[in-house]
Design a protein around this motif. Sequence first.
Motif, PDB file in Angstrom:
ATOM      1  N   GLY A  14      -5.336  17.279 -16.566  1.00  0.00           N
ATOM      2  CA  GLY A  14      -5.539  17.660 -17.950  1.00  0.00           C
ATOM      3  C   GLY A  14      -4.335  17.418 -18.826  1.00  0.00           C
ATOM      4  O   GLY A  14      -4.336  17.816 -20.005  1.00  0.00           O
ATOM      5  N   ALA A  15      -3.301  16.803 -18.280  1.00  0.00           N
ATOM      6  CA  ALA A  15      -2.091  16.543 -19.059  1.00  0.00           C
ATOM      7  C   ALA A  15      -2.359  15.463 -20.103  1.00  0.00           C
ATOM      8  O   ALA A  15      -3.191  14.568 -19.919  1.00  0.00           O
ATOM      9  CB  ALA A  15      -0.950  16.119 -18.149  1.00  0.00           C
ATOM     10  N   GLN A  16      -1.627  15.536 -21.200  1.00  0.00           N
ATOM     11  CA  GLN A  16      -1.791  14.564 -22.276  1.00  0.00           C
ATOM     12  C   GLN A  16      -0.897  13.354 -22.075  1.00  0.00           C
ATOM     13  O   GLN A  16      -1.246  12.236 -22.496  1.00  0.00           O
ATOM     14  CB  GLN A  16      -1.478  15.219 -23.622  1.00  0.00           C
ATOM     15  N   HIS A  17       0.236  13.545 -21.416  1.00  0.00           N
ATOM     16  CA  HIS A  17       1.189  12.467 -21.211  1.00  0.00           C
ATOM     17  C   HIS A  17       1.452  12.295 -19.717  1.00  0.00           C
ATOM     18  O   HIS A  17       1.413  13.268 -18.947  1.00  0.00           O
ATOM     19  CB  HIS A  17       2.515  12.765 -21.917  1.00  0.00           C
ATOM     20  N   PRO A  18       1.750  11.059 -19.302  1.00  0.00           N
ATOM     21  CA  PRO A  18       2.127  10.851 -17.902  1.00  0.00           C
ATOM     22  C   PRO A  18       3.548  11.352 -17.643  1.00  0.00           C
ATOM     23  O   PRO A  18       4.280  11.702 -18.579  1.00  0.00           O
ATOM     24  CB  PRO A  18       2.025   9.333 -17.726  1.00  0.00           C
ATOM     25  N   MET A  19       3.897  11.383 -16.373  1.00  0.00           N
ATOM     26  CA  MET A  19       5.223  11.851 -15.971  1.00  0.00           C
ATOM     27  C   MET A  19       6.057  10.683 -15.451  1.00  0.00           C
ATOM     28  O   MET A  19       5.536   9.709 -14.901  1.00  0.00           O
ATOM     29  CB  MET A  19       5.116  12.904 -14.874  1.00  0.00           C
ATOM     30  N   LEU A  20       7.361  10.788 -15.646  1.00  0.00           N
ATOM     31  CA  LEU A  20       8.296   9.883 -14.994  1.00  0.00           C
ATOM     32  C   LEU A  20       8.618  10.465 -13.625  1.00  0.00           C
ATOM     33  O   LEU A  20       8.902  11.661 -13.493  1.00  0.00           O
ATOM     34  CB  LEU A  20       9.562   9.722 -15.821  1.00  0.00           C
ATOM     35  N   ALA A  21       8.539   9.655 -12.618  1.00  0.00           N
ATOM     36  CA  ALA A  21       8.699  10.142 -11.253  1.00  0.00           C
ATOM     37  C   ALA A  21       9.526   9.158 -10.444  1.00  0.00           C
ATOM     38  O   ALA A  21       9.781   8.021 -10.868  1.00  0.00           O
ATOM     39  CB  ALA A  21       7.333  10.351 -10.598  1.00  0.00           C
ATOM     40  N   VAL A  22       9.947   9.616  -9.289  1.00  0.00           N
ATOM     41  CA  VAL A  22      10.684   8.779  -8.353  1.00  0.00           C
ATOM     42  C   VAL A  22      10.105   9.021  -6.968  1.00  0.00           C
ATOM     43  O   VAL A  22       9.779  10.152  -6.599  1.00  0.00           O
ATOM     44  CB  VAL A  22      12.204   9.082  -8.385  1.00  0.00           C
ATOM     45  N   VAL A  23       9.909   7.947  -6.235  1.00  0.00           N
ATOM     46  CA  VAL A  23       9.411   8.039  -4.861  1.00  0.00           C
ATOM     47  C   VAL A  23      10.615   8.114  -3.930  1.00  0.00           C
ATOM     48  O   VAL A  23      11.426   7.188  -3.860  1.00  0.00           O
ATOM     49  CB  VAL A  23       8.531   6.833  -4.505  1.00  0.00           C
ATOM     50  N   VAL A  24      10.735   9.238  -3.269  1.00  0.00           N
ATOM     51  CA  VAL A  24      11.839   9.447  -2.333  1.00  0.00           C
ATOM     52  C   VAL A  24      11.310   9.230  -0.927  1.00  0.00           C
ATOM     53  O   VAL A  24      10.414   9.952  -0.469  1.00  0.00           O
ATOM     54  CB  VAL A  24      12.427  10.865  -2.478  1.00  0.00           C
ATOM     55  N   GLN A  25      11.832   8.249  -0.256  1.00  0.00           N
ATOM     56  CA  GLN A  25      11.467   7.986   1.140  1.00  0.00           C
ATOM     57  C   GLN A  25      12.670   8.214   2.020  1.00  0.00           C
ATOM     58  O   GLN A  25      13.770   7.737   1.738  1.00  0.00           O
ATOM     59  CB  GLN A  25      10.945   6.565   1.321  1.00  0.00           C
ATOM     60  N   ASN A  26      12.471   8.965   3.057  1.00  0.00           N
ATOM     61  CA  ASN A  26      13.563   9.281   3.964  1.00  0.00           C
ATOM     62  C   ASN A  26      13.839   8.094   4.877  1.00  0.00           C
ATOM     63  O   ASN A  26      13.042   7.789   5.768  1.00  0.00           O
ATOM     64  CB  ASN A  26      13.205  10.513   4.807  1.00  0.00           C
ATOM     65  N   PRO A  27      14.966   7.412   4.684  1.00  0.00           N
ATOM     66  CA  PRO A  27      15.273   6.252   5.529  1.00  0.00           C
ATOM     67  C   PRO A  27      16.024   6.636   6.798  1.00  0.00           C
ATOM     68  O   PRO A  27      16.329   5.766   7.622  1.00  0.00           O
ATOM     69  CB  PRO A  27      16.144   5.395   4.612  1.00  0.00           C
ATOM     70  N   LEU A  28      16.329   7.913   6.941  1.00  0.00           N
ATOM     71  CA  LEU A  28      17.142   8.347   8.071  1.00  0.00           C
ATOM     72  C   LEU A  28      16.283   8.579   9.307  1.00  0.00           C
ATOM     73  O   LEU A  28      15.084   8.861   9.206  1.00  0.00           O
ATOM     74  CB  LEU A  28      17.885   9.639   7.718  1.00  0.00           C
ATOM     75  N   PRO A  29      16.876   8.531  10.476  1.00  0.00           N
ATOM     76  CA  PRO A  29      16.131   8.848  11.707  1.00  0.00           C
ATOM     77  C   PRO A  29      16.044  10.349  11.957  1.00  0.00           C
ATOM     78  O   PRO A  29      15.706  10.764  13.059  1.00  0.00           O
ATOM     79  CB  PRO A  29      16.953   8.136  12.785  1.00  0.00           C
ATOM     80  N   LEU A  30      16.348  11.177  10.972  1.00  0.00           N
ATOM     81  CA  LEU A  30      16.308  12.623  11.100  1.00  0.00           C
ATOM     82  C   LEU A  30      15.876  13.229   9.776  1.00  0.00           C
ATOM     83  O   LEU A  30      15.710  12.522   8.784  1.00  0.00           O
ATOM     84  CB  LEU A  30      17.639  13.191  11.567  1.00  0.00           C
ATOM     85  N   ARG A  31      15.685  14.510   9.725  1.00  0.00           N
ATOM     86  CA  ARG A  31      15.135  15.183   8.553  1.00  0.00           C
ATOM     87  C   ARG A  31      16.070  15.089   7.354  1.00  0.00           C
ATOM     88  O   ARG A  31      17.272  15.256   7.497  1.00  0.00           O
ATOM     89  CB  ARG A  31      14.858  16.657   8.869  1.00  0.00           C
TER      90      ARG A  31
END
Length: 634
Positions: free
Chosen positions: A364-381
């Motif tokens: 129901g938002a009127q405007h979109p959001m600016l976002a960033v995709v965070v992907q964990n490149p590490l072999p751990l959490r």
Amino acid sequence: MRPISLRPVPIVILCAGLGLPALADTPLRAVTLSTAGLALIEAQARLDRDGLVLPVRRADIDDFLKSLRLSGGSGTLPTLTMTGPGGFDDSFAALPFDPAALQDLRMLLDAMTGAPVTATRRGIELQGRIMGVRDVPCTTDAQQGCVALALRSDTGQIGQILLDDATQLTFRDAADNAAIDRGLDALRAAGQGHMLQVHLTMSAQGTTADAQDISLAWLQSAPVWKTAWRAESGPDGTILTGWAVVENATGHDWQDVDLTLATGAVQALQVQLYDRQPGTRKLAAGTAASGAMPELMASAPLQRNMAFEAAYDAAPVTMDDGDSFSRFTLSTPVTLKAGDIISLPFLRETLQDARLTLYRGGSGAQHPMLAVVVQNPLPLRLPAGVMTLYEDGRGHAGDAMIPELPPGDSETVEFARDTAMTVRENVARAETVQSARIVDGVMLVQERLEQRTTYRIEGAAQGARVLTIAHPLRQGWSVQTDGGVQGLDDMRFTVDVPEGALTTHEVIEHRQTQQRVALLDLDMDALGYWSARMADADMQALLAQLQDLRADEARLQREITRLKMAEDTLIADQERLIGVIVQLGDDSRANQDRRARVDAIDDEIASGRTEIAAAEARLDAIRSDLRALILNAD
């Protein structure tokens, strides 16, 4: 069966009162802070024949007793001693005086009646056993409230000596002096109630071991360490830098300690090992009157023109991962005073093509959001934390929260609203009957549901955009529109939005459903609804026939109701006339007319009942035809 070997275990002793050696120097070697709210403290110490005193906060003693680990001292038996939770009361329970007596000389002497003492005042010395303290007349007017101590000597002589500032008393019995010392030690320990002095000793075959170097490790509660992320534009993508926020709340100064920051879902249990837990026992028969129980059993966004380039490196760390945790150990020692906070970068990774303009369908938002995709490149959490984003030449772009991410996992986090674009969402639904059949009077209807979601996108006044629409996935529905990339809970579509233009994007979803409709329960309107939706001509004709029968049924029901109401009116009119005739009791012309009307009403009631019976017979026939038509339609 495998043999079971036993070995000596550490002994924990809770003592009422102890004379402890001086506080030992126990430098911290390493500290591990976890997101479970615990700190693992590692230290080294020199343990000599007098043992080692460790100050432990009262709030941490349970974790200390649960987790203390020792290394070194091979072949020795470690022993921990400390004041117990009831040590103060226990100490005075075994003494001949109460705590107040140690602050009032007269109370102490009264409590120590019979104790041998030596009293000296202005050159006069008396020795003997205390007989008591009493008020005596003062020798001068300047004196007020004079008190004398009465003593009985070994030879039986009784003497008195004034108790004032000039009097000195010495208890001659070693046991009495030890009792007073124990009481004073208990008072001193009570004044330091937030700290416990834990005495560690190691013995070898019942004797005190020679001095040796040992290592200690224990757990205690600690504030959760936090992560703050910075996302900055770089030549090869977005550079994500994590800053750890660490508070030293261990109660110990850190001097060149090895600091490790751990995250994960380890289970941390609290257990009461220090506080007393009295056992519950049954009462022996006859020891409590009238079944009474003893007391023991009682119920219980900022913008400015700026050019900024990260000119610092993250602190080198050693990373390792376990089944339920991940650890980041700083390679550089950390110095931090007790109560201080430190913040330093400890991770840095580059995210490729990480930013996007995102609109979440159904929001129901009127405007979109600016976002960033965070992907964990590490072999751990990857630790959870708040992320602050910066754009090259603009400064602060917004904040977002990053959840804890397993290796290889990703999350889209939003940090700002793109008010230059407007999105309006319109939803239209259609239902189509694909097939229908009747089984045992129940119509089984196969339906195809279609939902069309139209996104109307008004482009930015300056510059084209690429909008990512995250259309929510619903259970049981399948997306028919091509070009989407399916995620865990949404289908994502990429839409090119020209500058200042109106762009639409339609997402079509289908769902197959089956309904069971009991035809005998449908009224005329419901039959008309289903008849109009049927594509099969035979089924449509059958439903139309049933609808006609329901219409005849409804008409007959209305007619029967009208006839019965007319009958009720006639009966009421007849009863009224009979009442008037009886009340007048004469044979007047008016009463004769009333009697004639009563007789005529009888004929009308009989005629009406005949019509009702005929209508009810026709109604029963229609209902029989309805049931036969439905049951024979299989």
